[in-house]
Design an enzyme around this catalytic site. Structure first.
Site, PDB file in Angstrom:
ATOM      1  CE  LYS A  81     -10.863   2.734   0.868  1.00 19.64           C
ATOM      2  NZ  LYS A  81     -10.273   3.815   0.851  1.00 19.64           N
ATOM      3  CE1 TYR A  98      -2.597   2.943   2.997  1.00 18.32           C
ATOM      4  CE2 TYR A  98      -3.856   2.591   0.935  1.00 18.32           C
ATOM      5  CZ  TYR A  98      -3.547   3.662   1.610  1.00 18.32           C
ATOM      6  OH  TYR A  98      -4.051   4.604   2.048  1.00 18.32           O
ATOM      7  CE  LYS A 149      -4.111   6.008   5.251  1.00 19.19           C
ATOM      8  NZ  LYS A 149      -4.715   7.378   4.711  1.00 19.19           N
ATOM      9  CD  GLU A 165      -8.995  10.101   0.506  1.00 20.92           C
ATOM     10  OE1 GLU A 165      -9.929  10.363   1.540  1.00 20.92           O
ATOM     11  OE2 GLU A 165      -8.506   8.902   1.107  1.00 20.92           O
ATOM     12  CD  GLN A 180     -11.885   6.757   2.041  1.00 17.64           C
ATOM     13  OE1 GLN A 180     -11.985   5.401   2.459  1.00 17.64           O
ATOM     14  NE2 GLN A 180     -11.266   7.268   2.400  1.00 17.64           N
ATOM     15  CD1 TRP A 200     -12.671   4.652   7.968  1.00 14.23           C
ATOM     16  CD2 TRP A 200     -10.267   3.635   8.685  1.00 14.23           C
ATOM     17  NE1 TRP A 200     -12.455   3.268   7.562  1.00 14.23           N
ATOM     18  CE2 TRP A 200     -11.545   2.620   7.750  1.00 14.23           C
ATOM     19  CE3 TRP A 200      -9.261   3.376   9.258  1.00 14.23           C
ATOM     20  CZ2 TRP A 200     -10.539   1.356   7.585  1.00 14.23           C
ATOM     21  CZ3 TRP A 200      -8.813   2.317   8.980  1.00 14.23           C
ATOM     22  CH2 TRP A 200      -9.698   1.190   8.315  1.00 14.23           C
ATOM     23  CG  ASP A 220      -9.091   6.802  -1.193  1.00  9.85           C
ATOM     24  OD1 ASP A 220      -9.094   6.379   0.012  1.00  9.85           O
ATOM     25  OD2 ASP A 220      -8.527   7.008  -1.597  1.00  9.85           O
ATOM     26  CG  ASP A 226      -4.700   9.233   2.034  1.00  5.57           C
ATOM     27  OD1 ASP A 226      -5.933   8.154   2.441  1.00  5.57           O
ATOM     28  OD2 ASP A 226      -3.495   8.600   2.748  1.00  5.57           O
TER      29      ASP A 226
HETATM   30  C1  0XW Z   1     -10.171   4.237   5.057  1.00  8.35           C
HETATM   31  N1  0XW Z   1      -8.162   4.645   5.367  1.00  8.35           N
HETATM   32  C2  0XW Z   1      -7.549   5.997   6.531  1.00  8.35           C
HETATM   33  C3  0XW Z   1      -7.971   2.997   5.786  1.00  8.35           C
HETATM   34  C4  0XW Z   1      -7.484   2.562   4.357  1.00  8.35           C
HETATM   35  O1  0XW Z   1      -6.044   2.195   5.591  1.00  8.35           O
HETATM   36  C5  0XW Z   1      -7.262   3.156   3.486  1.00  8.35           C
HETATM   37  C6  0XW Z   1      -7.273   4.635   4.018  1.00  8.35           C
HETATM   38  C7  0XW Z   1      -7.810   5.870   3.312  1.00  8.35           C
HETATM   39  O2  0XW Z   1      -8.319   6.327   3.168  1.00  8.35           O
HETATM   40  O3  0XW Z   1      -7.019   5.672   1.468  1.00  8.35           O
HETATM   41 MG    MG Z   2      -7.556   7.740   1.517  1.00  3.73          MG
END
Ligand code: 0XW
Ligand code: MG
Length: 372
Positions: free
Chosen positions: A168, A60, A269, A222, A166, A324, A197, A245
Site C-alpha cells: 500500500k 472507498y 472485486k 495498481e 501488494q 485476497w 497499490d 482496480d
Molecule cells: C487489498 N484489497 C483487495 C482489500 C481492500 O479492500 C483494498 C483492496 C485493494 O486491493 O485495493
Molecule cells: Mg487495489
C-alpha cells in the site's frame, strides 16, 4: 424451484487491525469497523442460497452499507417467484427494478449461484467451468508503514508462503513510498511478484516520479490515481505496467481499458462488477486478452470470501494474481468448519455444493428485511 422469501441481515465486522489498536491503513482511509449485508434466498423446495456484500466504508467507492440494504429493499419484491437457477433472469429483474447499485445486486447474484449449486449438487466453481486447482493462492497487502516495518511484514509473509506482495502506497510524501518500495523489493524471493497499490492516492506527477525512481524494480502500479482519465494519461509516461482496480467499475470499463491499452491488468472485486455472473465475464475477457487479474472483494465474511475463491479457482494460473480475503482482519467465521481460511498464503475450496458455506445464522440476529 422458485424463490419464496428474500431476507436481508445486517452484521458488524469490527476490524482486527494488523497491529492491536491499529486500523487497516490505506492511502485514502483508515478502516476500523465495517458493516456487512447478507442476503438469504429461501426457495420452495427448501433450498437456501446466501450472498453477501460489504462496502469498504462509505468513501472507498460509490457504495455504502445503508445503500446496499436500501437497494435490496427496492428489489426484493421483484425477486419472489423467480427461479434462482435462471440467474440471468434474476439479474434482468433487478436491473428492471433499480438502476446501478451493482454492489447490492451482487449479493443476490451470489445467492443465486449458491442456491443453483446446491440444487444441482455441485460447487459454484464447477458451474463456472471447473476448478483448475483445489488450493487457490492469495496475496498479502502490506499496509502503510515505515520502510523497515513494511520490509519485515513482506519478508515474514513470503516465509509463510505468499507468492505476491501488494504494498500500500500513497497518502504520504512520495519519497516515503519510494523508500518503502525499495525496502520491500529487497526482500523479494525468486518468483514473488510485487504490486504498488496507491488506492487512487497519487497524482499523475507522483506516479511518474515513483515509477521513474523505481524503474529498476519489477513491480506493477495498481490504481495509481483517482480517475480513469488520470490513469490513462500515464500510459507511456511510467515504466511499469498499470493495473486498474477502483476504476474498473464494470465489464464495459474493463473492455474499454483493454481496448485503449490503458490497463495491463486488474485488481477485480466481485461485488463492484455485480457478482459472480459479471466476474465470470471479466475473467473470460481477461483470458482472451491475456490481462492478469485478481479475484477479490472489498471486505466481508465467509460468503464474500467463498464467492471470490470459487471464481479465483477457475482462473488460468498464468492469468491469476490471487484472491485476497479479509479473514486475517475479521473475528470469527460464519461457518466454523468450512469457513475460508488462509493457510500459508493459500486457501482450500470449501467441499460442499454451492459456495460450500453453511453459516450459523444466529450470528446475524433477526433479518432487517424480509419479503415473501
Ligand atoms: C487489498 N484489497 C483487495 C482489500 C481492500 O479492500 C483494498 C483492496 C485493494 O486491493 O485495493
Ligand atoms: Mg487495489
Amino acid at each position: 424451484m422458485k424463490i419464496v422469501a428474500v431476507d436481508v441481515f445486517q452484521h458488524d465486522l469490527p476490524v482486527r487491525g494488523p497491529v492491536d489498536g491499529e486500523p487497516y491503513r490505506m492511502a485514502v482511509q483508515d478502516v476500523w469497523h465495517l458493516d456487512t449485508t447478507i442476503v438469504r434466498l429461501q426457495c420452495d423446495d427448501g433450498t437456501v442460497g446466501y450472498g453477501e456484500t460489504c462496502p469498504l466504508g462509505s468513501t472507498y467507492q460509490p457504495q455504502h452499507a445503508l445503500g446496499a440494504r436500501a437497494a435490496l429493499a427496492e428489489m426484493a419484491p421483484h425477486l419472489v417467484g423467480l427461479a434462482p437457477t435462471a440467474i440471468g433472469r434474476v439479474g434482468a429483474a433487478m436491473d428492471a427494478a433499480l438502476m446501478g447499485h451493482r454492489y447490492a445486486k451482487a449479493a443476490v447474484d451470489v445467492a443465486c449461484w449458491d442456491a443453483t449449486g446446491k440444487a444441482y449438487g455441485v460447487r459454484v466453481c464447477d458451474l463456472l467451468g471447473g476448478a483448475v486447482r483445489e488450493r487457490v493462492p492469495s496475496y498479502h497487502g502490506v499496509l502503510i508503514a515505515s520502510p523497515e516495518d513494511s520490509a519485515a511484514d513482506a519478508d515474514a509473509r513470503q516465509t509463510e508462503g505468499f507468492s505476491r506482495i501488494q504494498l500500500k502506497v500513497g497518502g504520504r510524501p512520495v519519497e516515503d513510498d519510494i523508500a518503502a518500495l525499495r525496502a520491500v523489493a529487497a526482500t523479494l524471493r525468486p518468483g514473488v511478484r510485487l504490486a504498488a497499490d496507491a488506492n487512487k492516492g497519487w497524482t499523475t506527477r507522483d506516479a511518474i516520479q515513483v515509477s521513474n525512481a523505481c524503474r529498476d524494480i519489477a513491480l506493477v502500479i495498481e490504481q495509481p490515481c483517482d480517475s480513469y482519465e488520470e490513469n490513462a494519461s500515464l500510459v507511456g509516461k511510467v515504466c511499469h505496467p498499470i493495473y486498474l482496480d477502483e476504476s474498473a467499475t464494470d465489464l464495459g470499463v474493463v473492455v474499454t481499458a483493454i481496448g485503449q491499452r490503458v490497463a495491463d491488468g486488474f485488481g477485480m472485486k466481485v461485488s463492484r462488477v455485480g457478482g459472480i455472473s459479471a466476474m465470470r465475464a471479466v475473467r473470460d475477457v481477461c483470458a482472451a486478452t491475456r490481462r492478469p487479474h485478481t479475484v477479490d472483494d472489498t471486505w466481508g465474511g465467509d460468503l464474500v470470501a467463498a464467492a471470490s475463491l470459487h471464481v479465483g479457482a477457475t482462473v488460468d494460473p498464468a492469468n491469476f494474481e490471487g484472491t485476497w480475503i479479509a479473514e486475517p482482519y475479521v473475528d470469527g467465521h460464519y461457518d466454523a468448519e468450512h469457513g475460508v481460511r488462509l493457510d500459508g498464503g493459500w486457501m482450500d475450496l470449501p467441499p460442499g455444493p454451492g459456495l460450500g458455506i453453511n453459516p450459523d445464522e444466529s450470528l446475524w440476529g433477526d433479518p432487517v428485511l424480509s419479503v415473501s
